[in-house]
Design a protein around this motif. Sequence first.
Motif, PDB file in Angstrom:
ATOM      1  N   LYS A 146     -33.199 -26.984 -41.761  1.00 48.73           N
ATOM      2  CA  LYS A 146     -32.211 -26.797 -42.834  1.00 48.73           C
ATOM      3  C   LYS A 146     -32.464 -25.489 -43.586  1.00 48.73           C
ATOM      4  CE  LYS A 146     -30.985 -31.648 -43.464  1.00 48.73           C
ATOM      5  NZ  LYS A 146     -31.542 -32.068 -42.165  1.00 48.73           N
ATOM      6  N   ALA A 147     -32.622 -24.421 -42.811  1.00 45.90           N
ATOM      7  CA  ALA A 147     -32.912 -23.105 -43.369  1.00 45.90           C
ATOM      8  C   ALA A 147     -31.724 -22.581 -44.172  1.00 45.90           C
ATOM      9  CB  ALA A 147     -33.249 -22.131 -42.247  1.00 45.90           C
ATOM     10  N   SER A 148     -32.016 -21.737 -45.149  1.00 49.71           N
ATOM     11  CA  SER A 148     -30.942 -21.119 -45.935  1.00 49.71           C
ATOM     12  C   SER A 148     -30.076 -20.228 -45.065  1.00 49.71           C
ATOM     13  CB  SER A 148     -31.539 -20.295 -47.083  1.00 49.71           C
ATOM     14  OG  SER A 148     -32.248 -21.117 -47.979  1.00 49.71           O
ATOM     15  N   GLU A 149     -30.711 -19.548 -44.097  1.00 51.68           N
ATOM     16  CA  GLU A 149     -29.990 -18.633 -43.226  1.00 51.68           C
ATOM     17  C   GLU A 149     -30.837 -18.339 -41.998  1.00 51.68           C
ATOM     18  OE1 GLU A 149     -27.344 -15.818 -45.409  1.00 51.68           O
ATOM     19  OE2 GLU A 149     -28.407 -14.300 -44.251  1.00 51.68           O
ATOM     20  N   CYS A 150     -30.169 -18.098 -40.891  1.00 46.61           N
ATOM     21  CA  CYS A 150     -30.834 -17.643 -39.676  1.00 46.61           C
ATOM     22  C   CYS A 150     -30.478 -16.172 -39.496  1.00 46.61           C
ATOM     23  CB  CYS A 150     -30.380 -18.455 -38.469  1.00 46.61           C
ATOM     24  SG  CYS A 150     -31.180 -17.975 -36.915  1.00 46.61           S
ATOM     25  N   LEU A 151     -31.486 -15.315 -39.510  1.00 46.72           N
ATOM     26  CA  LEU A 151     -31.272 -13.875 -39.395  1.00 46.72           C
ATOM     27  C   LEU A 151     -31.588 -13.434 -37.966  1.00 46.72           C
ATOM     28  CD1 LEU A 151     -31.646 -14.433 -42.482  1.00 46.72           C
ATOM     29  CD2 LEU A 151     -32.572 -12.131 -42.663  1.00 46.72           C
ATOM     30  N   ILE A 152     -30.576 -12.958 -37.261  1.00 48.96           N
ATOM     31  CA  ILE A 152     -30.733 -12.493 -35.891  1.00 48.96           C
ATOM     32  C   ILE A 152     -30.875 -10.973 -35.913  1.00 48.96           C
ATOM     33  CG2 ILE A 152     -29.770 -12.474 -33.566  1.00 48.96           C
ATOM     34  CD1 ILE A 152     -30.231 -15.286 -34.440  1.00 48.96           C
ATOM     35  N   TYR A 153     -32.110 -10.496 -35.743  1.00 46.94           N
ATOM     36  CA  TYR A 153     -32.371  -9.054 -35.738  1.00 46.94           C
ATOM     37  C   TYR A 153     -32.207  -8.527 -34.318  1.00 46.94           C
ATOM     38  CZ  TYR A 153     -34.339  -9.295 -40.452  1.00 46.94           C
ATOM     39  OH  TYR A 153     -34.520  -9.460 -41.810  1.00 46.94           O
ATOM     40  N   THR A 154     -31.409  -7.479 -34.188  1.00 46.11           N
ATOM     41  CA  THR A 154     -31.128  -6.937 -32.862  1.00 46.11           C
ATOM     42  C   THR A 154     -31.054  -5.415 -32.945  1.00 46.11           C
ATOM     43  OG1 THR A 154     -29.568  -7.044 -31.010  1.00 46.11           O
ATOM     44  CG2 THR A 154     -28.646  -7.273 -33.231  1.00 46.11           C
ATOM     45  N   ASP A 155     -30.577  -4.784 -31.863  1.00 43.17           N
ATOM     46  CA  ASP A 155     -30.529  -3.323 -31.857  1.00 43.17           C
ATOM     47  C   ASP A 155     -29.190  -2.779 -32.336  1.00 43.17           C
ATOM     48  OD1 ASP A 155     -29.124  -4.204 -29.690  1.00 43.17           O
ATOM     49  OD2 ASP A 155     -30.125  -2.926 -28.217  1.00 43.17           O
ATOM     50  N   VAL A 156     -28.316  -3.660 -32.836  1.00 42.02           N
ATOM     51  CA  VAL A 156     -27.074  -3.227 -33.476  1.00 42.02           C
ATOM     52  C   VAL A 156     -27.074  -3.748 -34.902  1.00 42.02           C
ATOM     53  CG1 VAL A 156     -25.777  -3.145 -31.314  1.00 42.02           C
ATOM     54  CG2 VAL A 156     -25.804  -5.257 -32.637  1.00 42.02           C
ATOM     55  N   ASP A 157     -26.260  -3.139 -35.758  1.00 46.48           N
ATOM     56  CA  ASP A 157     -26.326  -3.492 -37.178  1.00 46.48           C
ATOM     57  C   ASP A 157     -25.253  -4.477 -37.610  1.00 46.48           C
ATOM     58  OD1 ASP A 157     -24.178  -1.795 -36.974  1.00 46.48           O
ATOM     59  OD2 ASP A 157     -24.718  -0.529 -38.673  1.00 46.48           O
ATOM     60  N   GLY A 158     -24.688  -5.226 -36.650  1.00 44.95           N
ATOM     61  CA  GLY A 158     -23.707  -6.230 -37.006  1.00 44.95           C
ATOM     62  C   GLY A 158     -22.632  -6.384 -35.952  1.00 44.95           C
ATOM     63  N   VAL A 159     -21.588  -7.127 -36.314  1.00 41.10           N
ATOM     64  CA  VAL A 159     -20.450  -7.377 -35.437  1.00 41.10           C
ATOM     65  C   VAL A 159     -19.340  -6.411 -35.818  1.00 41.10           C
ATOM     66  CG1 VAL A 159     -18.769  -9.087 -34.659  1.00 41.10           C
ATOM     67  CG2 VAL A 159     -21.090  -9.815 -35.275  1.00 41.10           C
ATOM     68  N   TYR A 160     -18.763  -5.750 -34.816  1.00 36.58           N
ATOM     69  CA  TYR A 160     -17.742  -4.738 -35.067  1.00 36.58           C
ATOM     70  C   TYR A 160     -16.359  -5.241 -34.651  1.00 36.58           C
ATOM     71  CZ  TYR A 160     -20.968  -1.039 -36.375  1.00 36.58           C
ATOM     72  OH  TYR A 160     -21.885  -0.274 -37.044  1.00 36.58           O
ATOM     73  N   THR A 161     -15.342  -4.548 -35.154  1.00 38.16           N
ATOM     74  CA  THR A 161     -13.971  -4.909 -34.813  1.00 38.16           C
ATOM     75  C   THR A 161     -13.700  -4.766 -33.324  1.00 38.16           C
ATOM     76  OG1 THR A 161     -13.347  -2.652 -35.446  1.00 38.16           O
ATOM     77  CG2 THR A 161     -12.954  -4.407 -37.070  1.00 38.16           C
ATOM     78  N   THR A 162     -14.438  -3.905 -32.667  1.00 39.68           N
ATOM     79  CA  THR A 162     -14.478  -3.817 -31.203  1.00 39.68           C
ATOM     80  C   THR A 162     -15.693  -2.980 -30.845  1.00 39.68           C
ATOM     81  OG1 THR A 162     -13.141  -3.509 -29.197  1.00 39.68           O
ATOM     82  CG2 THR A 162     -13.062  -1.747 -30.845  1.00 39.68           C
ATOM     83  N   ASP A 163     -15.923  -2.748 -29.595  1.00 41.93           N
ATOM     84  CA  ASP A 163     -17.090  -1.985 -29.150  1.00 41.93           C
ATOM     85  C   ASP A 163     -16.963  -0.532 -29.609  1.00 41.93           C
ATOM     86  OD1 ASP A 163     -19.108  -0.652 -27.790  1.00 41.93           O
ATOM     87  OD2 ASP A 163     -18.875  -1.851 -25.973  1.00 41.93           O
ATOM     88  N   PRO A 164     -17.873  -0.037 -30.461  1.00 38.40           N
ATOM     89  CA  PRO A 164     -17.787   1.348 -30.944  1.00 38.40           C
ATOM     90  C   PRO A 164     -17.883   2.387 -29.829  1.00 38.40           C
ATOM     91  CG  PRO A 164     -19.310   0.052 -32.280  1.00 38.40           C
ATOM     92  CD  PRO A 164     -18.987  -0.778 -31.078  1.00 38.40           C
ATOM     93  N   ARG A 165     -18.407   1.980 -28.673  1.00 38.44           N
ATOM     94  CA  ARG A 165     -18.479   2.923 -27.545  1.00 38.44           C
ATOM     95  C   ARG A 165     -17.105   3.163 -26.938  1.00 38.44           C
ATOM     96  NH1 ARG A 165     -23.109  -0.328 -24.461  1.00 38.44           N
ATOM     97  NH2 ARG A 165     -21.661  -1.958 -25.156  1.00 38.44           N
ATOM     98  N   VAL A 166     -16.175   2.247 -27.188  1.00 36.64           N
ATOM     99  CA  VAL A 166     -14.806   2.396 -26.697  1.00 36.64           C
ATOM    100  C   VAL A 166     -13.899   2.966 -27.778  1.00 36.64           C
ATOM    101  CG1 VAL A 166     -12.783   1.150 -25.794  1.00 36.64           C
ATOM    102  CG2 VAL A 166     -15.087   0.539 -25.012  1.00 36.64           C
TER     103      VAL A 166
END
Length: 425
Positions: free
Chosen positions: A165-185
């Motif tokens: 029952k954690a306050s939040e699950c923090l998923i650390y990755t090599d991107v800084d979040g979810v984007y409206t679409t792939d920034p490479r495109v």
Amino acid sequence: MALFVHKYGGTSMGSTERIKNVAKRIAKWHDAGHQIVVVPSAMSGETNRLIGLAKEIMPQPDQRELDMLASTGEQASVALLAMALIAIGKNAVSYAGWQVPIKTDSAFTKARIRSIDDTRIRNDLNAGKVVIVTGFQGVDEEGNITTLGRGGSDTSAVAVAAAMKASECLIYTDVDGVYTTDPRVVSEARRLKTVTFEEMLEMASLGSKVLQIRSVEFAGNYKVPTRVLSSLTDPLIALEEEANSGTLISFEEDSNMEQATITGIAFSRDEAKITVLGVPDRPGIAYQILGPVADANMEVDMIIQNQSVDNKTDFTFTVSRADYARASDVLNRTRDSIGAASIVGDTKVSKVSVVGVGMRSHVGIASQMFRTLSEEGINIQMISTSEIKISVLIDEKYMELAVRALHKAFDLESGDPAAGDRIDA
């Protein structure tokens, strides 16, 4: 004091230097008075290396023994991270999944979590320790080590967060979040401040690689607030700034703001289309076609059955490109029994989708999407819809053009909340 689960991906754990940075980041959160459980992945490339070794010994490795081998990558990671924390004065302890225990079924290489006993973890947290638990793995009722499949560490982290029952699950990755679409495109793609679980689930299923789809399902089912953020920033960045960075995956009802019409544009290059021509138009024909494909453990996505002409119809569906050859082979073996005239296919197709919970209360999304594609001269081969998604299948050579055109048509590059951004309530 709050309890947080941190998950670090293989890139974050990719070297001893990066592991030391992860330790500094965790120590910062712990120093602020929070209880921290950490679920790291194996070091980048390690799981592939281990599987490669197995295949050198046995081209089709025994599944139980493969899980025994593959699980060692995460075991090395938790021990190294615990050492890195101890080295900077933090009381830390690491556990393999079977020591917690994280109980799973016995489906080797693709096990599912059944239960988590959090007693040992809580005792350690109450004693002031940082607890580090292997991701990606568990143990079945017979005591066999199992793994959850590729990307399973995300699922492990969310499952631990749900159990604790954690306050939040923090998923650390090599991107800084979810984007409206792939920034490479689309270079104008924007990072979303928040996104709903429903939207994230659709985006994950449509090819977004930010989160593994099973972890999103788990988070939605157990209502675990989950945040995607970067591990490649300065580990000593101010805690308040870090805690509000990235993208929060939350619940639609948590926001009192009007939902945007479209959140993002998702796409998948991994598509193939198969058409079974001239089959009898009779009850049960869809099962006769798709049943053998399902029995061969292949997933079907978009489906169209054409209008009957002289009691004959054409049946078209999509599978992943990797399954195309196998699916075609299965259908060719059953072709005579189902009475098909022929079977044709196309592996040069892609799927493009618009996603957004705001579609529920806004009309005209489909017409705007189709008009935009028409103006770019892009032919639509198949269409599928859900309450918050419209997907089209198109020629793969037009995929990036379609994504850019739709991103612009729905004004996703702007900062206007009505056009796609989420505002924290």
